[in-house]
Each structure stands twice: as structure tokens, then as C-alpha cells.
Design a protein around this motif. Structure first.
Motif, PDB file in Angstrom:
ATOM      1  N   ARG A  31       6.203  27.575  29.916  1.00  0.00           N
ATOM      2  CA  ARG A  31       7.539  28.085  30.285  1.00  0.00           C
ATOM      3  C   ARG A  31       7.811  29.411  29.579  1.00  0.00           C
ATOM      4  NH1 ARG A  31       7.576  22.693  30.423  1.00  0.00           N
ATOM      5  NH2 ARG A  31       8.843  21.529  31.928  1.00  0.00           N
ATOM      6  N   GLN A  32       7.361  29.484  28.320  1.00  0.00           N
ATOM      7  CA  GLN A  32       7.600  30.700  27.543  1.00  0.00           C
ATOM      8  C   GLN A  32       6.865  31.895  28.163  1.00  0.00           C
ATOM      9  OE1 GLN A  32       7.126  30.021  23.389  1.00  0.00           O
ATOM     10  NE2 GLN A  32       7.423  32.165  22.833  1.00  0.00           N
ATOM     11  N   GLU A  33       5.604  31.676  28.560  1.00  0.00           N
ATOM     12  CA  GLU A  33       4.831  32.763  29.197  1.00  0.00           C
ATOM     13  C   GLU A  33       5.500  33.190  30.499  1.00  0.00           C
ATOM     14  OE1 GLU A  33       0.131  32.067  28.205  1.00  0.00           O
ATOM     15  OE2 GLU A  33       1.180  30.450  29.235  1.00  0.00           O
ATOM     16  N   LEU A  34       6.012  32.211  31.243  1.00  0.00           N
ATOM     17  CA  LEU A  34       6.683  32.534  32.512  1.00  0.00           C
ATOM     18  C   LEU A  34       7.911  33.393  32.274  1.00  0.00           C
ATOM     19  CD1 LEU A  34       6.358  29.137  34.367  1.00  0.00           C
ATOM     20  CD2 LEU A  34       5.546  31.340  35.231  1.00  0.00           C
ATOM     21  N   SER A  35       8.655  33.050  31.229  1.00  0.00           N
ATOM     22  CA  SER A  35       9.872  33.796  30.919  1.00  0.00           C
ATOM     23  C   SER A  35       9.518  35.250  30.572  1.00  0.00           C
ATOM     24  CB  SER A  35      10.605  33.116  29.759  1.00  0.00           C
ATOM     25  OG  SER A  35      11.747  33.859  29.434  1.00  0.00           O
ATOM     26  N   ASN A  47      15.314  25.557  33.998  1.00  0.00           N
ATOM     27  CA  ASN A  47      16.037  24.893  35.100  1.00  0.00           C
ATOM     28  C   ASN A  47      15.219  24.849  36.373  1.00  0.00           C
ATOM     29  OD1 ASN A  47      18.372  24.193  33.870  1.00  0.00           O
ATOM     30  ND2 ASN A  47      19.400  26.148  34.262  1.00  0.00           N
ATOM     31  N   LEU A  48      14.680  26.028  36.755  1.00  0.00           N
ATOM     32  CA  LEU A  48      13.962  26.110  38.037  1.00  0.00           C
ATOM     33  C   LEU A  48      12.660  25.320  37.985  1.00  0.00           C
ATOM     34  CD1 LEU A  48      14.660  29.867  38.862  1.00  0.00           C
ATOM     35  CD2 LEU A  48      15.718  27.870  39.912  1.00  0.00           C
ATOM     36  N   VAL A  49      11.987  25.340  36.834  1.00  0.00           N
ATOM     37  CA  VAL A  49      10.743  24.571  36.693  1.00  0.00           C
ATOM     38  C   VAL A  49      11.046  23.073  36.799  1.00  0.00           C
ATOM     39  CG1 VAL A  49       9.009  23.838  34.999  1.00  0.00           C
ATOM     40  CG2 VAL A  49       9.335  26.273  35.462  1.00  0.00           C
ATOM     41  N   SER A  50      12.134  22.629  36.135  1.00  0.00           N
ATOM     42  CA  SER A  50      12.498  21.193  36.207  1.00  0.00           C
ATOM     43  C   SER A  50      12.750  20.776  37.645  1.00  0.00           C
ATOM     44  CB  SER A  50      13.762  20.917  35.378  1.00  0.00           C
ATOM     45  OG  SER A  50      13.516  21.258  34.042  1.00  0.00           O
ATOM     46  N   GLU A  51      13.433  21.659  38.382  1.00  0.00           N
ATOM     47  CA  GLU A  51      13.708  21.413  39.801  1.00  0.00           C
ATOM     48  C   GLU A  51      12.398  21.234  40.577  1.00  0.00           C
ATOM     49  OE1 GLU A  51      15.647  24.606  42.348  1.00  0.00           O
ATOM     50  OE2 GLU A  51      17.350  23.974  41.105  1.00  0.00           O
ATOM     51  N   MET A  52      11.437  22.164  40.327  1.00  0.00           N
ATOM     52  CA  MET A  52      10.174  22.119  41.084  1.00  0.00           C
ATOM     53  C   MET A  52       9.292  20.951  40.668  1.00  0.00           C
ATOM     54  SD  MET A  52       9.187  26.091  41.919  1.00  0.00           S
ATOM     55  CE  MET A  52       9.584  26.952  40.419  1.00  0.00           C
ATOM     56  N   GLY A  56       7.987  17.810  43.041  1.00  0.00           N
ATOM     57  CA  GLY A  56       6.547  17.518  43.140  1.00  0.00           C
ATOM     58  C   GLY A  56       5.656  18.728  43.386  1.00  0.00           C
ATOM     59  N   VAL A  57       6.250  19.930  43.452  1.00  0.00           N
ATOM     60  CA  VAL A  57       5.422  21.108  43.750  1.00  0.00           C
ATOM     61  C   VAL A  57       4.726  21.639  42.494  1.00  0.00           C
ATOM     62  CG1 VAL A  57       7.335  22.783  43.608  1.00  0.00           C
ATOM     63  CG2 VAL A  57       5.354  23.325  44.975  1.00  0.00           C
ATOM     64  N   VAL A  58       5.360  21.409  41.328  1.00  0.00           N
ATOM     65  CA  VAL A  58       4.766  21.836  40.051  1.00  0.00           C
ATOM     66  C   VAL A  58       4.550  20.599  39.191  1.00  0.00           C
ATOM     67  CG1 VAL A  58       5.275  23.106  37.894  1.00  0.00           C
ATOM     68  CG2 VAL A  58       5.764  24.155  40.108  1.00  0.00           C
ATOM     69  N   GLU A  59       3.508  20.612  38.345  1.00  0.00           N
ATOM     70  CA  GLU A  59       3.291  19.485  37.432  1.00  0.00           C
ATOM     71  C   GLU A  59       2.831  20.012  36.074  1.00  0.00           C
ATOM     72  OE1 GLU A  59       0.325  17.175  39.528  1.00  0.00           O
ATOM     73  OE2 GLU A  59      -1.315  18.279  38.580  1.00  0.00           O
ATOM     74  N   GLU A  60       2.985  19.166  35.052  1.00  0.00           N
ATOM     75  CA  GLU A  60       2.515  19.544  33.721  1.00  0.00           C
ATOM     76  C   GLU A  60       1.022  19.276  33.646  1.00  0.00           C
ATOM     77  OE1 GLU A  60       5.130  17.535  30.959  1.00  0.00           O
ATOM     78  OE2 GLU A  60       6.721  19.010  31.321  1.00  0.00           O
ATOM     79  N   GLU A  67       1.735  29.180  17.807  1.00  0.00           N
ATOM     80  CA  GLU A  67       1.862  29.628  16.420  1.00  0.00           C
ATOM     81  C   GLU A  67       3.026  28.895  15.746  1.00  0.00           C
ATOM     82  OE1 GLU A  67      -0.015  32.874  15.569  1.00  0.00           O
ATOM     83  OE2 GLU A  67      -1.085  32.009  17.265  1.00  0.00           O
ATOM     84  N   GLY A  68       2.699  28.039  14.832  1.00  0.00           N
ATOM     85  CA  GLY A  68       3.711  27.431  13.970  1.00  0.00           C
ATOM     86  C   GLY A  68       4.841  26.679  14.651  1.00  0.00           C
ATOM     87  N   GLY A  69       4.680  26.330  15.930  1.00  0.00           N
ATOM     88  CA  GLY A  69       5.758  25.572  16.567  1.00  0.00           C
ATOM     89  C   GLY A  69       5.181  24.345  17.243  1.00  0.00           C
ATOM     90  N   ARG A  70       5.987  23.766  18.143  1.00  0.00           N
ATOM     91  CA  ARG A  70       5.480  22.616  18.892  1.00  0.00           C
ATOM     92  C   ARG A  70       4.434  23.105  19.882  1.00  0.00           C
ATOM     93  NH1 ARG A  70      10.786  20.254  21.502  1.00  0.00           N
ATOM     94  NH2 ARG A  70      10.620  22.324  22.382  1.00  0.00           N
ATOM     95  N   PRO A  71       3.489  22.242  20.297  1.00  0.00           N
ATOM     96  CA  PRO A  71       2.532  22.655  21.322  1.00  0.00           C
ATOM     97  C   PRO A  71       3.280  23.037  22.606  1.00  0.00           C
ATOM     98  CG  PRO A  71       1.943  20.511  20.401  1.00  0.00           C
ATOM     99  CD  PRO A  71       3.287  20.862  19.859  1.00  0.00           C
ATOM    100  N   ARG A  72       2.776  24.025  23.305  1.00  0.00           N
ATOM    101  CA  ARG A  72       3.415  24.448  24.558  1.00  0.00           C
ATOM    102  C   ARG A  72       2.831  23.685  25.732  1.00  0.00           C
ATOM    103  NH1 ARG A  72       3.155  30.957  24.118  1.00  0.00           N
ATOM    104  NH2 ARG A  72       4.274  31.132  22.147  1.00  0.00           N
ATOM    105  N   VAL A  73       3.717  23.178  26.565  1.00  0.00           N
ATOM    106  CA  VAL A  73       3.269  22.451  27.751  1.00  0.00           C
ATOM    107  C   VAL A  73       2.887  23.460  28.839  1.00  0.00           C
ATOM    108  CG1 VAL A  73       3.963  20.852  29.568  1.00  0.00           C
ATOM    109  CG2 VAL A  73       4.727  20.485  27.213  1.00  0.00           C
ATOM    110  N   LEU A  74       1.736  23.252  29.458  1.00  0.00           N
ATOM    111  CA  LEU A  74       1.276  24.154  30.524  1.00  0.00           C
ATOM    112  C   LEU A  74       1.659  23.600  31.893  1.00  0.00           C
ATOM    113  CD1 LEU A  74      -2.296  25.029  29.205  1.00  0.00           C
ATOM    114  CD2 LEU A  74      -0.242  26.453  29.112  1.00  0.00           C
ATOM    115  N   LEU A  75       1.949  24.505  32.811  1.00  0.00           N
ATOM    116  CA  LEU A  75       2.363  24.109  34.159  1.00  0.00           C
ATOM    117  C   LEU A  75       1.372  24.609  35.191  1.00  0.00           C
ATOM    118  CD1 LEU A  75       5.968  25.407  33.595  1.00  0.00           C
ATOM    119  CD2 LEU A  75       5.330  22.984  33.678  1.00  0.00           C
TER     120      LEU A  75
END
Length: 397
Positions: A31-35, A47-52, A56-60, A67-75
Motif C-alpha cells: 500500500r505504501q509503494e502504491l501511495s 480505502n480503495l484497496v480494501s474495496e477491491m 475479489g479483484v485484488v488479494e494479499e 525498515e524498522g517497522g511492521r512487515p509490509r503486506v504485498l498486493l
């Protein structure tokens, strides 16, 4: 009609389209890379990713350490959200392929043909469509669309003008639609090859490119500033019918001296036979390979192949001087057979014919997706529609 509400809805669709295109073309992404890539706020993207995801069009698809944070979920785009079909109408065969949205081939059907008539093509495309769906166990309502790649100029509502095939204003889209409820899109084969190579192959990362298709005939897809350049009525890219020799050989289109008459496989083999080269048997492709293999032992083969590289180089030099591309991608079955053996010679010859400055800015490379990229490219037509619509699948009529 409330103009403001329409605008908000359009804006939302446009933002969904930007996000989904990013995920499809360059994913998996967080999500961060997308932003960062889309310049949309983190909240909007979320918001838009949650909607998609809910639709069912997008999945994790797993996560990466950050870096030093929580792992990032990829879409990623969900491969089985829907399916797409691509058909290549060649001069010697009709090939139909079924893909998931990860663009993996799930089933394929081939029909050899001779002198394709519109009715025969429609019959084979529809038969192939039925065959691939049955083989993969996919229901027609799960298919986003059928993309069809043809030789010739495709206007407006899938009306095909293919002079070399003797097709004049053939309403191919309408003829196909009579046999299926699946949405249909038709485009020129060089354009679909171009789209596949720009998205997944040798064209990736280039904003100004030419993808050249050399098979029985010759065509090109022009990409300017990241978009397909079509001209006034979408016939741009008929590079095979650029005049290369004043008063030259008659082309299949009826004109004289076209590049296609000198570098299309049919024209090359004709020139070889005129020089009384050793007899060639089998279909066009088999004969073409045999001629290339005979270069060391047959003077006729050596002359014809050498001249063909020269003509192709002159055609490329014209493109270099005319459109100043950063990349020229050579594809099509005959183009790949020539390129695999003669790419260094071809590059050198282009340098002899082109202006130095634009020549120094271009790289000439081979198509990476192999000889079947035309059907893959045709299947990207319904995918492009899905991306433009922000992941809303079209209704079947």
C-alpha cells in the motif's frame, strides 16, 4: 443528473484504475509503494484497496520486511478473479489461448488454415473459444472478454480492412458476437504484439518504442510517450507498406516496392525461388528455416538472406530517422528466426543507413515473449478494459 456526484464517481473510478494498473503492471506492491507511485494519500489507497479486496479483484500475496517497522503486506491482482481469451488470426493458423489474470496460459487450441476467409476465421475462433473453456473447466460468465488479433487495419467497431487477405470492411466483431455472449475486442496483430512486449517483455520501461512484427507479412506498433500511436483512423504502423524501392517488386497489397515484398517471409521465399535456390518443401516456416540453414552451402540462400537483412535494416533506419525511438523490438516468427542469427549484422547495417544522432539513441533488441506473443497481446485487450474501468467487470450481453 448531479454533475458533482458524477465527478466524484469518475474520480473514484480513475483512482481505482491508477492503483489497479500499478498492481497489475508492476506488482506485487505494498500500500505504501502504491501511495508513493500514484501520489494518492495513504488513506485513499487503503480505502480503495480494501474495496477491491472485498470485490475479489485484488488479494494479499505475502509480505516483505520493512525498515524498522511492521512487515509490509504485498498486493496483487487475483489471478482467478476472471479469465481472458486471446486469439491470433494468422495466415496459416488460428490460435486461441485462455489465460488467468496472472497471464498464465491455461489452455490452447490451434487450427491450421489456408487462405483465411472471414466465415472460416469466425468458425475457428469460436470453436477454439469453446475448446479452451471446456479444457480448463472455465464458465463463459467468468471470462472478461475475447481479444482477437488480425492482419490489417481495424476501424471503430471491429471492422477489418486487410488488403493482403482480400478482406474489405469485414465486420469481424459483429460476426463473432453472433456466436458468443463474451465481450469481443479486435485489433491489429502488430499492435497486440506491441502491447504484450511493452507490458511484459522487451519493451518494458521504454516510453518511445517500435515493436516490429515480421512473419508472412510485416507490421509495426508505434509507442509514443508511453501510449500506442494510432494515427487518424488507427492505421498507423502499416510499416510493411512503406515504399522501400521505387518501381520495385509488387506487394500482396497491390502496390509496388513495399518493405513487406522484400522482408515478409512470403516475399523472401519468392526471391529465393527466383534465384533457383535448392528446392524447399513443407509449409512457409519449414521452408524459411531450410533456406536459413542453406546459407553456408547455397549462393542463392546467402544472397537472399544478406539482402533481406539489408532491406530490414533500411526499414529500421527509416523508423529511426522518422520517429526517433529509444528502442526497436524485432518480433514475429520470421523476425525472430532472422534476429537470432543476424542481430549484430542488422544493427550494423541500420547504422549505415540511419542518421548518426538518432541511431546513437536507439537500442535494437529481440522480442522476449517468443513467437506466441500475439495471442497473449490479444488477451491484454480485455485486461486493459478492466484496468481502465477500475476493476469493474463488464456485463455479458
Amino acid at each position: 443528473m448531479d454533475v458533482r456526484r458524477t465527478t466524484v464517481r469518475d474520480m473514484r473510478r480513475s483512482n481505482r484504475s491508477v492503483i489497479l494498473t500499478g498492481i497489475f503492471r508492476d506488482g506485487p506492491l505494498s500500500r505504501q509503494e502504491l501511495s508513493t507511485r500514484t501520489s494518492l494519500s495513504a488513506a485513499s489507497v487503503s480505502n480503495l484497496v480494501s474495496e477491491m479486496i472485498a470485490e475479489g479483484v485484488v488479494e494479499e500475496a505475502g509480505s516483505v520486511e520493512s525498515e524498522g517497522g511492521r512487515p509490509r503486506v504485498l498486493l496483487r491482482v487475483s489471478p482467478t478473479f476472471r479469465y481472458v481469451v486471446g486469439a491470433e488470426v494468422g495466415e496459416t493458423r488460428v490460435r486461441v489461448e485462455l489465460f488467468d489474470l496472472a497471464m498464465r496460459v491455461l489452455a490452447r487450441a490451434d487450427h491450421p488454415i489456408h487462405s483465411p476467409t472471414p466465415a472460416m476465421v469466425v468458425k475457428h475462433v469460436l470453436a477454439g473459444l469453446g475448446a479452451v473453456l471446456a479444457e480448463a473447466g472455465v464458465r463463459p460468465e467468468s471470462v472478461l472478454g475475447l481479444g482477437v488479433a488480425v492482419a490489417g487495419i481495424v476501424e471503430g467497431d471491429a471492422v477489418v480492412h486487410a488488403q493482403t487477405l482480400g478482406w474489405d470492411a469485414v465486420p469481424l466483431g459483429k460476426m463473432l458476437a453472433e456466436g458468443t455472449d463474451i465481450p469481443i475486442q479486435v485489433d491489429n496483430g502488430a499492435n497486440t504484439l506491441g502491447q504484450a512486449e511493452m507490458w511484459f517483455g522487451a519493451g518494458r520501461g521504454a516510453t518511445d518504442a517500435v515493436v516490429a512484427l515480421v512473419g508472412s507479412g510485416v507490421g509495426a506498433a508505434l509507442v509514443a510517450d508511453g501510449s500506442s500511436y494510432r494515427g487518424t483512423r488507427s492505421s498507423a504502423g502499416e510499416w510493411g507498406h512503406m515504399t522501400i524501392a521505387y518501381g520495385g517488386r509488387r506487394c500482396r497489397c497491390g502496390a509496388e516496392g513495399c518493405l513487406e515484398a522484400y522482408v515478409g517471409a512470403e516475399g523472401v521465399l519468392d526471391r529465393y525461388r527466383e534465384l533457383d535456390g535448392p528446392g524447399l518443401v513443407g509449409d512457409e516456416e519449414t521452408a524459411f528455416v531450410a533456406m536459413l540453414d542453406a546459407v553456408g552451402t547455397s549462393e542463392a540462400a546467402a544472397t537472399v538472406v544478406n539482402d533481406t537483412i539489408g532491406y530490414l535494416a533500411a526499414g529500421f533506419a527509416n523508423l529511426v530517422n522518422l520517429v526517433n525511438p529509444e528502442r526497436i523490438v524485432l518480433g514475429g516468427w520470421a523476425g525472430l528466426l532472422l534476429g537470432e542469427r543476424y542481430l549484430p549484422q542488422l544493427r550494423e547495417e541500420v547504422g549505415r543507413h540511419a542518421l548518426q544522432q538518432p541511431y546513437s539513441q536507439v537500442s535494437i533488441v529481440l522480442c522476449e515473449l517468443g513467437r506466441d506473443a500475439v495471442a497473449l497481446g490479444a488477451a491484454t485487450l480485455p485486461v486493459l478494459q478492466l484496468l481502465r474501468d477500475g476493476g469493474v467487470a463488464p456485463p455479458h450481453h
